[in-house]
Design a protein around this motif. Sequence first.
Motif, PDB file in Angstrom:
ATOM      1  N   GLY A 139       0.786  -1.221   0.000  1.00  0.00           N
ATOM      2  CA  GLY A 139       0.000   0.000   0.000  1.00  0.00           C
ATOM      3  C   GLY A 139       0.822   1.275   0.000  1.00  0.00           C
ATOM      4  O   GLY A 139       1.999   1.279   0.360  1.00  0.00           O
ATOM      5  N   GLU A 140       0.164   2.376  -0.387  1.00  0.00           N
ATOM      6  CA  GLU A 140       0.777   3.698  -0.325  1.00  0.00           C
ATOM      7  C   GLU A 140       0.518   4.360   1.023  1.00  0.00           C
ATOM      8  O   GLU A 140       1.206   5.301   1.397  1.00  0.00           O
ATOM      9  N   THR A 141      -0.481   3.872   1.753  1.00  0.00           N
ATOM     10  CA  THR A 141      -0.755   4.334   3.109  1.00  0.00           C
ATOM     11  C   THR A 141      -0.314   3.230   4.065  1.00  0.00           C
ATOM     12  O   THR A 141      -0.813   2.106   4.017  1.00  0.00           O
ATOM     13  N   LEU A 142       0.634   3.555   4.919  1.00  0.00           N
ATOM     14  CA  LEU A 142       1.242   2.575   5.823  1.00  0.00           C
ATOM     15  C   LEU A 142       0.799   2.862   7.250  1.00  0.00           C
ATOM     16  O   LEU A 142       1.019   3.962   7.768  1.00  0.00           O
ATOM     17  N   VAL A 143       0.191   1.867   7.880  1.00  0.00           N
ATOM     18  CA  VAL A 143      -0.417   2.051   9.199  1.00  0.00           C
ATOM     19  C   VAL A 143       0.149   1.012  10.160  1.00  0.00           C
ATOM     20  O   VAL A 143       0.477  -0.111   9.752  1.00  0.00           O
ATOM     21  N   TYR A 144       0.268   1.385  11.421  1.00  0.00           N
ATOM     22  CA  TYR A 144       0.553   0.369  12.430  1.00  0.00           C
ATOM     23  C   TYR A 144      -0.113   0.764  13.731  1.00  0.00           C
ATOM     24  O   TYR A 144      -0.326   1.941  14.010  1.00  0.00           O
ATOM     25  N   PHE A 145      -0.466  -0.221  14.518  1.00  0.00           N
ATOM     26  CA  PHE A 145      -0.948   0.028  15.878  1.00  0.00           C
ATOM     27  C   PHE A 145      -0.622  -1.182  16.737  1.00  0.00           C
ATOM     28  O   PHE A 145      -0.339  -2.278  16.232  1.00  0.00           O
ATOM     29  N   ASP A 146      -0.645  -0.977  18.037  1.00  0.00           N
ATOM     30  CA  ASP A 146      -0.281  -2.037  18.972  1.00  0.00           C
ATOM     31  C   ASP A 146      -1.316  -3.149  18.953  1.00  0.00           C
ATOM     32  O   ASP A 146      -2.528  -2.908  18.855  1.00  0.00           O
ATOM     33  N   THR A 147      -0.841  -4.373  19.099  1.00  0.00           N
ATOM     34  CA  THR A 147      -1.731  -5.521  18.978  1.00  0.00           C
ATOM     35  C   THR A 147      -2.658  -5.701  20.175  1.00  0.00           C
ATOM     36  O   THR A 147      -3.582  -6.513  20.110  1.00  0.00           O
ATOM     37  N   ASP A 148      -2.438  -4.947  21.260  1.00  0.00           N
ATOM     38  CA  ASP A 148      -3.356  -5.080  22.401  1.00  0.00           C
ATOM     39  C   ASP A 148      -4.643  -4.295  22.186  1.00  0.00           C
ATOM     40  O   ASP A 148      -5.564  -4.347  22.999  1.00  0.00           O
ATOM     41  N   LEU A 149      -4.718  -3.536  21.048  1.00  0.00           N
ATOM     42  CA  LEU A 149      -5.911  -2.759  20.701  1.00  0.00           C
ATOM     43  C   LEU A 149      -6.314  -1.815  21.832  1.00  0.00           C
ATOM     44  O   LEU A 149      -7.501  -1.601  22.099  1.00  0.00           O
ATOM     45  N   ALA A 150      -5.309  -1.208  22.463  1.00  0.00           N
ATOM     46  CA  ALA A 150      -5.593  -0.245  23.523  1.00  0.00           C
ATOM     47  C   ALA A 150      -6.310   0.980  22.977  1.00  0.00           C
ATOM     48  O   ALA A 150      -7.169   1.562  23.647  1.00  0.00           O
ATOM     49  N   THR A 151      -5.996   1.379  21.753  1.00  0.00           N
ATOM     50  CA  THR A 151      -6.690   2.497  21.115  1.00  0.00           C
ATOM     51  C   THR A 151      -8.002   1.997  20.518  1.00  0.00           C
ATOM     52  O   THR A 151      -8.022   0.984  19.814  1.00  0.00           O
ATOM     53  N   ASP A 152      -9.073   2.702  20.797  1.00  0.00           N
ATOM     54  CA  ASP A 152     -10.390   2.310  20.294  1.00  0.00           C
ATOM     55  C   ASP A 152     -10.368   2.255  18.767  1.00  0.00           C
ATOM     56  O   ASP A 152      -9.960   3.212  18.098  1.00  0.00           O
ATOM     57  N   MET A 153     -10.806   1.135  18.189  1.00  0.00           N
ATOM     58  CA  MET A 153     -10.691   0.923  16.752  1.00  0.00           C
ATOM     59  C   MET A 153     -11.621   1.793  15.920  1.00  0.00           C
ATOM     60  O   MET A 153     -11.485   1.848  14.689  1.00  0.00           O
ATOM     61  N   HIS A 154     -12.557   2.485  16.578  1.00  0.00           N
ATOM     62  CA  HIS A 154     -13.389   3.375  15.756  1.00  0.00           C
ATOM     63  C   HIS A 154     -12.592   4.568  15.249  1.00  0.00           C
ATOM     64  O   HIS A 154     -13.055   5.319  14.386  1.00  0.00           O
ATOM     65  N   HIS A 155     -11.340   4.751  15.745  1.00  0.00           N
ATOM     66  CA  HIS A 155     -10.469   5.815  15.247  1.00  0.00           C
ATOM     67  C   HIS A 155      -9.686   5.395  14.011  1.00  0.00           C
ATOM     68  O   HIS A 155      -9.014   6.230  13.405  1.00  0.00           O
ATOM     69  N   LEU A 156      -9.756   4.104  13.639  1.00  0.00           N
ATOM     70  CA  LEU A 156      -8.901   3.625  12.551  1.00  0.00           C
ATOM     71  C   LEU A 156      -9.214   4.325  11.233  1.00  0.00           C
ATOM     72  O   LEU A 156      -8.308   4.701  10.485  1.00  0.00           O
ATOM     73  N   GLU A 157     -10.497   4.515  10.935  1.00  0.00           N
ATOM     74  CA  GLU A 157     -10.849   5.189   9.682  1.00  0.00           C
ATOM     75  C   GLU A 157     -10.278   6.603   9.647  1.00  0.00           C
ATOM     76  O   GLU A 157      -9.751   7.048   8.622  1.00  0.00           O
ATOM     77  N   GLU A 158     -10.380   7.299  10.780  1.00  0.00           N
ATOM     78  CA  GLU A 158      -9.846   8.655  10.845  1.00  0.00           C
ATOM     79  C   GLU A 158      -8.343   8.664  10.606  1.00  0.00           C
ATOM     80  O   GLU A 158      -7.814   9.522   9.898  1.00  0.00           O
ATOM     81  N   LEU A 159      -7.650   7.706  11.184  1.00  0.00           N
ATOM     82  CA  LEU A 159      -6.199   7.624  11.009  1.00  0.00           C
ATOM     83  C   LEU A 159      -5.848   7.364   9.546  1.00  0.00           C
ATOM     84  O   LEU A 159      -4.996   8.055   8.965  1.00  0.00           O
ATOM     85  N   VAL A 160      -6.510   6.384   8.952  1.00  0.00           N
ATOM     86  CA  VAL A 160      -6.200   6.003   7.574  1.00  0.00           C
ATOM     87  C   VAL A 160      -6.517   7.123   6.598  1.00  0.00           C
ATOM     88  O   VAL A 160      -5.708   7.460   5.717  1.00  0.00           O
ATOM     89  N   GLU A 161      -7.687   7.731   6.754  1.00  0.00           N
ATOM     90  CA  GLU A 161      -8.122   8.724   5.778  1.00  0.00           C
ATOM     91  C   GLU A 161      -7.306  10.001   5.812  1.00  0.00           C
ATOM     92  O   GLU A 161      -7.224  10.717   4.809  1.00  0.00           O
ATOM     93  N   ARG A 162      -6.717  10.324   6.945  1.00  0.00           N
ATOM     94  CA  ARG A 162      -5.866  11.510   6.996  1.00  0.00           C
ATOM     95  C   ARG A 162      -4.679  11.373   6.046  1.00  0.00           C
ATOM     96  O   ARG A 162      -4.206  12.363   5.478  1.00  0.00           O
ATOM     97  N   ILE A 163      -4.191  10.147   5.851  1.00  0.00           N
ATOM     98  CA  ILE A 163      -3.074   9.917   4.930  1.00  0.00           C
ATOM     99  C   ILE A 163      -3.596   9.580   3.541  1.00  0.00           C
ATOM    100  O   ILE A 163      -3.106  10.107   2.538  1.00  0.00           O
ATOM    101  N   ARG A 164      -4.574   8.733   3.468  1.00  0.00           N
ATOM    102  CA  ARG A 164      -5.097   8.259   2.175  1.00  0.00           C
ATOM    103  C   ARG A 164      -5.659   9.405   1.342  1.00  0.00           C
ATOM    104  O   ARG A 164      -5.551   9.395   0.111  1.00  0.00           O
ATOM    105  N   SER A 165      -6.211  10.412   2.024  1.00  0.00           N
ATOM    106  CA  SER A 165      -6.778  11.554   1.311  1.00  0.00           C
ATOM    107  C   SER A 165      -5.719  12.493   0.749  1.00  0.00           C
ATOM    108  O   SER A 165      -6.019  13.351  -0.088  1.00  0.00           O
TER     109      SER A 165
END
Length: 622
Positions: free
Chosen positions: A103-129
């Motif tokens: 991919g052209e958008t490279l993402v990573y997060f910790d595997t314990d999912l401490a960050t609420d996953m409803h933020h994932l779209e926001e994270l991805v789209e800030r770069i993908r856009s």
Amino acid sequence: MDRPTDRRSATSSSTGVEVSVVLPAYNEERTIENTVHVTVETLESFLPSDAFEVIVAEDGCDDRTPEIATRMADEDTRIRHYHSDERLGRGGALERAFDAAHGETLVYFDTDLATDMHHLEELVERIRSGEYDVATGSRWMPEHVAKRPVKRGFPSQVYNGLVRFFLRSDLRDHQCGFKAFSRTAFVTLRDDVEDNHWFWDTEMLVRAQRAGFRVAEFPVDWEPKGDTKVDLVRDILGMGSQILRTWWQLSVRPHITQRVTIAAGLLLTIAAVALMTLYIDPSEVLAVLSETNPALVALAAGIYVLSWPLRGVRYRDILRELGYDEKASFLTGAIFISQTGNLVFPARAGDAVRAYIVKARRGIPYPSGFASLAIERVFDLLTIAGLAGVVLVGLAATGGLQDIATVLATGVSGGSVNVSADDVRTVAYVATGVGIVAIAGVIGIALSARADRNFVREFVGRFSSDSYVEYVADIIEQFISDLQAVAGNRTAFGLVGMSSLAIWTIDVVSAIVVLYALGVDIDPVVLVGVSFFAVSVGNLAKVLPLSPGGVGLYEIAFTVFLAALAPVTPATALAAAVLDHAVKNAVTLVGGVVSMLSLNVSLTTAVEESADVRDREFAESE
């Protein structure tokens, strides 16, 4: 060997994948399967099913994580598994996976999912856009919801404060394991980022800001999963040293030019000499020096020259015990150049030059290069401390200790000379402390060399169970084992010890000839004993690198104790100290220039490159 478990090409143009999510995993057998499923489901909620991939960057696990990741990759073509047989560190595992990502958008997060996953779209789209180049979640912005116990929150605040202060970052949270990069930003920054472990993402964020990339920080809901602890070795020694290293590289080194470095050295030397005028009228010293016998000064220089081949032989014997067989002539040149660097540059920068020369010309690793230097310094200190101790015993037998007690209580004064008792005691304390540390260090290293227990890992393990402790312990163990190789071998210890004794005896004899050149006429036995003591204390006092070449510190110590223990005026004692130091520094400079020409080494280039190469060496070893 590192290997991908899928057989697909790492080139991305024909895959249709836009977003690559990397999950760094180390011994996650209990959670990795659920984490991958949640990640895939969340990505499917806002992306086409063929527009993303999930890469498990499994980092040398010793549990069932590789087996589970391989099975999931076989079941779903959007899941990929990259395995490493040995620990790469979190940063190393991420870099490797991002390199292989489609991919052209490279993402990573910790595997314990401490960050609420409803933020994932926001994270991805800030770069993908295309709006931002780098995006990171934050647990310290006003709008965040993060449940952080004090033992996790306070160290995090301190750490982020240090990063903002030293590295001039505008971000509030550098360690939140929820980040995304454009491929352009990653490719641009990756070669500049040196850390391969926990500091990797912080360094990426800092360098991204410095490079002018658009960085977005947004609040996230975050809740810790499982327990953690403040890790002394990783968080303080590891992260703290990386902050200082990055600060030096970004904020200090770009401003240190050859002219600035030399000017700083000259200013420190001038300041040291100027401080000496507080104790004595320079005209009185110049009057003494005007009566100098040039032939005896030349003889003193010639005698001092004889110690340099012995330095090369001693260094050869040290390196031989470490497994490196080099010619004494080459090593003598390397020592000349490094000691010249210590005269020109402050803070003993020349020591790094010697390590650089033996690394660049003979392939001797930096840890061994610095360990060999440390061995040499320890034997120097041990020898001059021993010489001073022998003289003290002689003084005790002849009643001379009363003279030392008097000078410690009253200071030295005579003519225009006035050195206070406080200054004399300071010199004595520094010299005594350095001598005690040298002797204790040799004893400790020699004893540990004969012990079966691994004291380094036992000690470091008291403070940390994190994998970073392995890196720290490896570096310390290599350094100490090199020291033990000499200190723990009686033959090697004897050879290096005898060489050191010969070197410092020549040094003292040279100083005695300088005294004769100034017309000093006292009992030869007294002169020899006093000179051994004054030279030893002077060299112990100048160990702290407060000025290039120790100018000032040596002179004060030499003057005080020569004037106190011999029938020599303070002005004559100071003139002898100045002339003795000048003769030895002149020999060093001439030998350094000749060695630089013969070995084709530029001193200023070596100083600069030694810092660069050393940083790369330790970064690669991590």
